[in-house]
Design a protein around this motif. Structure first.
Motif, mmCIF file in Angstrom:
data_model
loop_
_atom_site.group_PDB
_atom_site.id
_atom_site.type_symbol
_atom_site.label_atom_id
_atom_site.label_comp_id
_atom_site.label_asym_id
_atom_site.label_seq_id
_atom_site.Cartn_x
_atom_site.Cartn_y
_atom_site.Cartn_z
ATOM 1 N N CYS A 50 0.838 -1.200 0.000
ATOM 2 C CA CYS A 50 0.000 0.000 0.000
ATOM 3 C C CYS A 50 0.877 1.257 0.000
ATOM 4 O O CYS A 50 0.633 2.193 -0.760
ATOM 5 N N ASP A 78 -5.660 -6.039 -4.977
ATOM 6 C CA ASP A 78 -5.374 -4.606 -5.002
ATOM 7 C C ASP A 78 -6.587 -3.922 -5.625
ATOM 8 O O ASP A 78 -6.934 -4.192 -6.766
ATOM 9 N N ALA A 82 -10.540 2.036 -4.450
ATOM 10 C CA ALA A 82 -10.635 2.325 -3.015
ATOM 11 C C ALA A 82 -9.262 2.514 -2.381
ATOM 12 O O ALA A 82 -9.175 2.845 -1.205
ATOM 13 N N ARG A 83 -8.209 2.269 -3.176
ATOM 14 C CA ARG A 83 -6.830 2.313 -2.677
ATOM 15 C C ARG A 83 -6.675 1.425 -1.437
ATOM 16 O O ARG A 83 -6.194 1.846 -0.393
ATOM 17 N N ARG A 84 -7.103 0.201 -1.618
ATOM 18 C CA ARG A 84 -7.092 -0.784 -0.537
ATOM 19 C C ARG A 84 -6.411 -2.049 -1.022
ATOM 20 O O ARG A 84 -6.614 -2.484 -2.156
ATOM 21 N N GLN A 86 -5.572 -6.150 0.098
ATOM 22 C CA GLN A 86 -5.857 -7.249 1.008
ATOM 23 C C GLN A 86 -4.943 -8.413 0.654
ATOM 24 O O GLN A 86 -4.844 -8.793 -0.509
ATOM 25 N N SER A 95 -5.492 -6.321 5.720
ATOM 26 C CA SER A 95 -5.687 -5.345 4.664
ATOM 27 C C SER A 95 -5.149 -3.994 5.122
ATOM 28 O O SER A 95 -5.073 -3.705 6.316
ATOM 29 N N GLN A 97 -5.213 0.311 3.873
ATOM 30 C CA GLN A 97 -5.893 1.279 3.024
ATOM 31 C C GLN A 97 -5.192 2.624 3.114
ATOM 32 O O GLN A 97 -4.733 3.041 4.171
ATOM 33 N N TRP A 98 -5.147 3.289 1.968
ATOM 34 C CA TRP A 98 -4.560 4.623 1.883
ATOM 35 C C TRP A 98 -5.566 5.610 2.457
ATOM 36 O O TRP A 98 -6.729 5.633 2.069
ATOM 37 N N CYS A 105 -0.733 5.088 4.521
ATOM 38 C CA CYS A 105 -1.491 3.844 4.595
ATOM 39 C C CYS A 105 -1.576 3.352 6.032
ATOM 40 O O CYS A 105 -0.653 3.547 6.822
ATOM 41 N N ASN A 108 -5.860 -2.144 8.494
ATOM 42 C CA ASN A 108 -7.229 -2.172 9.009
ATOM 43 C C ASN A 108 -7.349 -3.254 10.056
ATOM 44 O O ASN A 108 -6.789 -4.346 9.889
#
Length: 109
Positions: A50, A78, A82-84, A86, A95, A97-98, A105, A108
């Motif tokens: 990320c 990727d 959502a820029r996420r 996992q 996971s 996230q940005w 980042c 989560n």
């Protein structure tokens, strides 16, 4: 007839038993760290990918090579919209996230 002690009759068996006892003792002392290890693989990969992809703005191919490890992960997703990211590996999934320019980042929960 005199009986020799077990150690002198079976030196390799004694050495093997001693190694097993020492190994078990080490595993017992490090049990917390060894239990956390599988989670580290997927968490590290998700967070670093990320950061590489969305904070440093590198392309996906470069970032996949950047986070490649000796122990492979089983699933990788990727989501650029959502820029996420996992990642699953060794039975655990994490996971990242940005969040933005200033936050970068975050893993989560």
């Amino acid at each position: 007839m005199t009986r020799r002690p077990f150690v002198r009759r079976r030196p390799f068996a004694t050495l093997g038993l001693l190694v097993l006892v020492i190994l078990f003792g080490w595993i017992w002392q490090e049990r917390v760290a060894l239990w956390a290890f599988p989670d580290i693989i997927s968490a590290y990969t998700a967070k670093e990918y990320c950061s590489c992809r969305y904070v440093m703005n590198n392309d996906a191919g470069y970032c996949q090579g950047y986070v490649k490890q000796w122990l492979p992960f089983s699933a990788f997703t990727d989501d650029p919209a959502a820029r996420r990211v996992q990642v699953s590996g060794l039975g655990r999934s994490n996971s990242a996230q940005w969040l933005g320019e200033r936050q970068g980042c975050r893993l989560n929960p």
